[in-house]
Design an enzyme around this catalytic site. Sequence first.
Site, short mmCIF file in Angstrom:
data_model
loop_
_atom_site.label_atom_id
_atom_site.label_comp_id
_atom_site.label_asym_id
_atom_site.label_seq_id
_atom_site.Cartn_x
_atom_site.Cartn_y
_atom_site.Cartn_z
N LYS A 112 0.83 -1.21 0.00
CA LYS A 112 0.00 0.00 0.00
C LYS A 112 0.86 1.26 0.00
O LYS A 112 0.56 2.22 -0.71
CB LYS A 112 -0.95 0.01 1.20
CG LYS A 112 -2.08 -1.01 1.04
CD LYS A 112 -3.07 -0.93 2.18
CE LYS A 112 -4.10 -2.06 2.08
NZ LYS A 112 -4.90 -2.20 3.29
N LYS A 196 -6.09 -11.85 -5.34
CA LYS A 196 -7.19 -11.87 -4.37
C LYS A 196 -8.37 -11.03 -4.85
O LYS A 196 -8.17 -9.94 -5.38
CB LYS A 196 -6.63 -11.31 -3.04
CG LYS A 196 -7.63 -11.18 -1.93
CD LYS A 196 -6.99 -10.54 -0.69
CE LYS A 196 -6.98 -9.02 -0.79
NZ LYS A 196 -6.68 -8.36 0.50
N LYS A 199 -11.55 -5.40 -2.27
CA LYS A 199 -12.40 -4.21 -2.31
C LYS A 199 -11.76 -3.13 -3.15
O LYS A 199 -12.45 -2.31 -3.75
CB LYS A 199 -12.60 -3.67 -0.89
CG LYS A 199 -13.43 -4.56 0.01
CD LYS A 199 -13.56 -3.90 1.37
CE LYS A 199 -14.18 -4.78 2.42
NZ LYS A 199 -13.77 -4.38 3.77
P1 TYM Z 1 -10.65 -6.82 5.73
O1 TYM Z 1 -11.71 -5.85 6.09
O2 TYM Z 1 -9.73 -6.49 4.63
O3 TYM Z 1 -11.28 -8.22 5.40
C1 TYM Z 1 -12.20 -8.85 6.26
C2 TYM Z 1 -11.97 -10.36 6.26
O4 TYM Z 1 -12.20 -10.90 4.96
C3 TYM Z 1 -11.08 -11.70 4.57
N1 TYM Z 1 -10.94 -11.60 3.10
C4 TYM Z 1 -10.90 -12.64 2.27
N2 TYM Z 1 -10.96 -13.97 2.49
C5 TYM Z 1 -10.89 -14.78 1.40
N3 TYM Z 1 -10.77 -14.31 0.12
C6 TYM Z 1 -10.70 -13.00 -0.15
N4 TYM Z 1 -10.59 -12.56 -1.38
C7 TYM Z 1 -10.76 -12.10 0.96
N5 TYM Z 1 -10.72 -10.75 1.06
C8 TYM Z 1 -10.83 -10.46 2.38
C9 TYM Z 1 -9.91 -11.09 5.31
O5 TYM Z 1 -8.84 -11.99 5.42
C10 TYM Z 1 -10.54 -10.75 6.65
O6 TYM Z 1 -10.60 -11.89 7.46
N6 TYM Z 1 -7.15 -6.11 9.19
C11 TYM Z 1 -8.44 -6.74 8.95
C12 TYM Z 1 -9.52 -6.25 9.89
C13 TYM Z 1 -9.18 -6.39 11.32
C14 TYM Z 1 -9.10 -7.60 12.07
C15 TYM Z 1 -8.76 -7.23 13.40
C16 TYM Z 1 -9.24 -8.94 11.73
C17 TYM Z 1 -8.94 -5.38 12.20
N7 TYM Z 1 -8.67 -5.87 13.45
C18 TYM Z 1 -8.59 -8.19 14.41
C19 TYM Z 1 -9.06 -9.90 12.74
C20 TYM Z 1 -8.74 -9.52 14.06
C21 TYM Z 1 -8.85 -6.43 7.53
O7 TYM Z 1 -8.42 -5.50 6.94
O8 TYM Z 1 -9.81 -7.21 7.04
#
Ligand code: TYM
Length: 332
Positions: A112, A196, A199
């Site tokens: 990023k 992947k 978003k």
């Molecule tokens: P975020 O918001 O990017 O994504 C949310 C969850 O979706 C999963 N994910 C996917 N899984 C499979 N295939 C995909 N293409 C795909 N895209 C997204 C992500 O792995 C995630 O589980 N940093 C985290 C948010 C967060 C968090 C936490 C998670 C903040 N604090 C504490 C766990 C524990 C994030 O950006 O997820």
Amino acid sequence: RPRILSGMQPTDDSLTLGNYIGALTQWVALQDSYDTLYMMADLHALTVNPEPAKLRERTRRTLAQYLAGGVDPDRSTLFVQSHVPEHTELAWILSCQTGFGEASRMTQFKDKSAKQGTDGTTVGLFTYPVLMAADIILYDAALVPVGEDQRQHLEITRDIAERLNSRFGEGTAVVPEPHIVKAVAKIYDLQEPTAKMSKSATGKGTIWLLDDPKVSAKRIKSAVTDAGSDIVFDRENKPGVSNLLTIYSALTGQTIEALEAEYAGKQYGNLKVDLADVVVDFLTPFQAKVDHYLSDPAELDQLLARGAAKARELASVTLSRVYDRVGLLPAV
Ligand code: TYM
């Protein structure tokens, strides 16, 4: 019961099918056997510098999608990260236990920040994984259900937790395990099935849960497929078809083997047409549920107030323990 914490960033109007299959369905499945806490990571979402009114709106929309996906507020604690000030308080302590070099090696940060340049990259983006470690450690979470892209953030969380225990004594922090279900941990972009589904992708390779189902059906039908014509799961040589089979299996519960047998001798087109129907049949009731939840924002806010109160009870215990262990003088 062992505790689980996870969250998603409310950065967009809708979650993606990757979020749903990779994470949300795991969250739902784990509610029966764990003490589950699921949050909207609105503080993390600030790293993309959202418009304030949109962030607020998207935080509620994210909650509505958790509920529509099957998270049960009677069994899981649902809350907004910023409603529990202990997250940022613990994050400071953890940032003093995290190496600059260690944080610099996070691949999501490197990717990023490379796109944004040094001046466009905020300190918040850099310390993002430290706040995430705080989210997890704050609840003594044993397990963290996430997709594959979060694996490195879980590793740094474990390293930080272990460091706390060796510096300040065993029992300062619980060292969490990632819960990453291999078969569905990475849903791929429909147009670029080695990347992947995300978003931030701007193309037609993402399925948004709240998009018009007709648009999503079209995207499935125009998904990139591979050379050859056999419908078999082969991630290496047939990434496009393998991704479609994964999505099909996740949404219907049919095994990949059963699907391969069903589509033996058929063409890619048949698979895509059928999967488009499967996706529409999933999205249509899902969206009706989201609309239903969003029609009563006061009810959602009440649910969040209850969730925050419960989360704070747990968080304050851990924060006091850590403050004490690191040597902060208690306020009397
Ligand atoms: P975020 O918001 O990017 O994504 C949310 C969850 O979706 C999963 N994910 C996917 N899984 C499979 N295939 C995909 N293409 C795909 N895209 C997204 C992500 O792995 C995630 O589980 N940093 C985290 C948010 C967060 C968090 C936490 C998670 C903040 N604090 C504490 C766990 C524990 C994030 O950006 O997820």
